[in-house]
Design an enzyme around this catalytic site. Structure first.
Site, short mmCIF file in Angstrom:
data_model
loop_
_atom_site.label_atom_id
_atom_site.label_comp_id
_atom_site.label_asym_id
_atom_site.label_seq_id
_atom_site.Cartn_x
_atom_site.Cartn_y
_atom_site.Cartn_z
N ARG A 1 -0.93 -89.37 -28.42
CA ARG A 1 -0.25 -89.53 -27.14
C ARG A 1 1.27 -89.43 -27.24
O ARG A 1 1.93 -88.96 -26.31
CB ARG A 1 -0.66 -90.87 -26.51
CG ARG A 1 -2.09 -90.87 -25.98
CD ARG A 1 -2.53 -92.24 -25.51
NE ARG A 1 -2.71 -93.17 -26.61
CZ ARG A 1 -2.90 -94.48 -26.47
NH1 ARG A 1 -2.92 -95.00 -25.25
NH2 ARG A 1 -3.09 -95.26 -27.51
N CYS B 1 -14.66 -90.49 -29.57
CA CYS B 1 -14.32 -90.50 -28.15
C CYS B 1 -15.01 -91.68 -27.45
O CYS B 1 -16.23 -91.81 -27.50
CB CYS B 1 -14.73 -89.19 -27.48
SG CYS B 1 -14.37 -89.18 -25.71
#
Length: 330
Positions: A229, A102
């Protein structure tokens, strides 16, 4: 066929990426329905789990219909990571995944996520702590390195495998790139071709079409790929890719009925899991993605993000299906 502990995956599996505020049980259920082979929870703070934070504990919810499923944790403290892996172990997912990828500043500043890429020794210690705390297979998701001048995924892969990591997913960007620029899968292919590496290696980054998925499958020779995504508002991508692999042909695009049905199911399952009010509010971020690119849709979108009862929302979705029943998607 790739194997993670006792989990046997299909040949070249398609994984759903863990995405904050996206990869919750309702969304995972949709992706499973449309062909995802392995899924992960949203990432969960080890500190939050230990503090018994309600939001963190809720992310531990998994359901039998979505298996195999992994719970992903992150943190920068060894003791907290071991304790949180014990908590995860009690819930009995199929695996525990560690987020070392992340890039978000608030995570990196705590010495967690992609921040650990600057200290591989710490990464190893944190991973050992998680392995110590669980009887489940432990996997890792990370990036190529901190920036283009410090790409260290080769060392990371070897050292993680040496301590017992069961599989590695690599987002083919550096932390400095965030989600911008092009992903570079050649680095992941090099890891896969390292004769020392025997654990499954999965690639992640920029897979947004069946054509690209097949190109990357053939070009880089990995064990599978993770999609993030591109699945938001479009869970059909998993079966579309699988069909293209098998036939070289495209499945028909989801119709307006398909899109409305997916949005309706997503809303229903969100309300079932989160409660009606929270389910309605948190579903608002998804509608634009389900109905992306549809002309003259502004009025309907406004209704979907402002209506406050399940009944009126279902009426609005039925109206969309009726008005756009003959809509042709490009």
């Amino acid at each position: 066929m790739p194997k993670i502990g006792n989990i046997i995956l299909p040949d070249f599996p398609l994984l759903l990426a863990p995405m904050e505020d996206v990869s919750d049980p309702p969304f995972r259920r949709l992706c499973k329905l449309h062909g995802a082979d392995l899924m992960y929870s949203e990432f969960i703070s080890s500190e939050g789990l230990i503090r018994d934070a309600v939001k963190s504990k809720m992310k531990l919810d998994i359901f039998d219909y979505e298996r195999p499923v992994g719970i992903q944790i992150f943190g920068g403290d060894e003791e907290a990571m071991e304790m949180s892996s014990r908590i995860v172990d009690a819930v009995q997912p199929d695996l525990v995944d560690i987020n070392f990828g992340c890039p978000v500043k608030k995570v990196v500043c705590k010495g967690a996520g992609a921040g650990v890429l600057k200290d591989v020794d710490l990464m190893v210690r944190l991973t050992k702590a998680v392995i110590k705390g669980t009887n489940l297979p432990v996997t890792v998701k990370t990036r190529l390195g901190w920036d283009e001048n410090s790409i260290n995924i080769d060392e990371v892969a070897e050292r993680l495998q040496d301590i017992g990591v069961a599989a590695l997913t690599v987002h083919a960007r550096t932390r400095a790139q965030m989600y911008k620029g092009h992903s570079d899968w050649t680095h992941i292919a090099r890891v896969k071709n390292n004769p020392r590496i025997t654990m499954p290696i999965f690639g992640n980054g920029d897979i947004d079409s069946p054509e690209k998925a097949l190109e990357y499958k053939n070009k880089f020779g990995l064990d599978g790929m993770m999609i993030g995504r591109a699945a938001i508002g479009y869970p059909w991508i998993f079966n579309e890719i699988k069909h293209y692999f098998q036939t070289g042909e495209h499945l028909a695009q989801p119709t307006m009925h398909d899109r409305v049905e997916a949005a309706r199911n997503h809303l229903t399952w969100s309300m079932d899991w989160k409660g009606e009010r929270v389910g309605i509010v948190e579903m608002r971020r998804h509608y634009t993605n389900y109905f992306k690119g549809i002309s003259n849709f502004k009025e309907h979108r406004l209704k979907l993000v402002t209506l406050e009862t399940a009944e009126t929302l279902f009426q609005a979705l039925n109206e969309i299906e009726e008005v756009y029943s003959n809509y042709q998607f490009a």
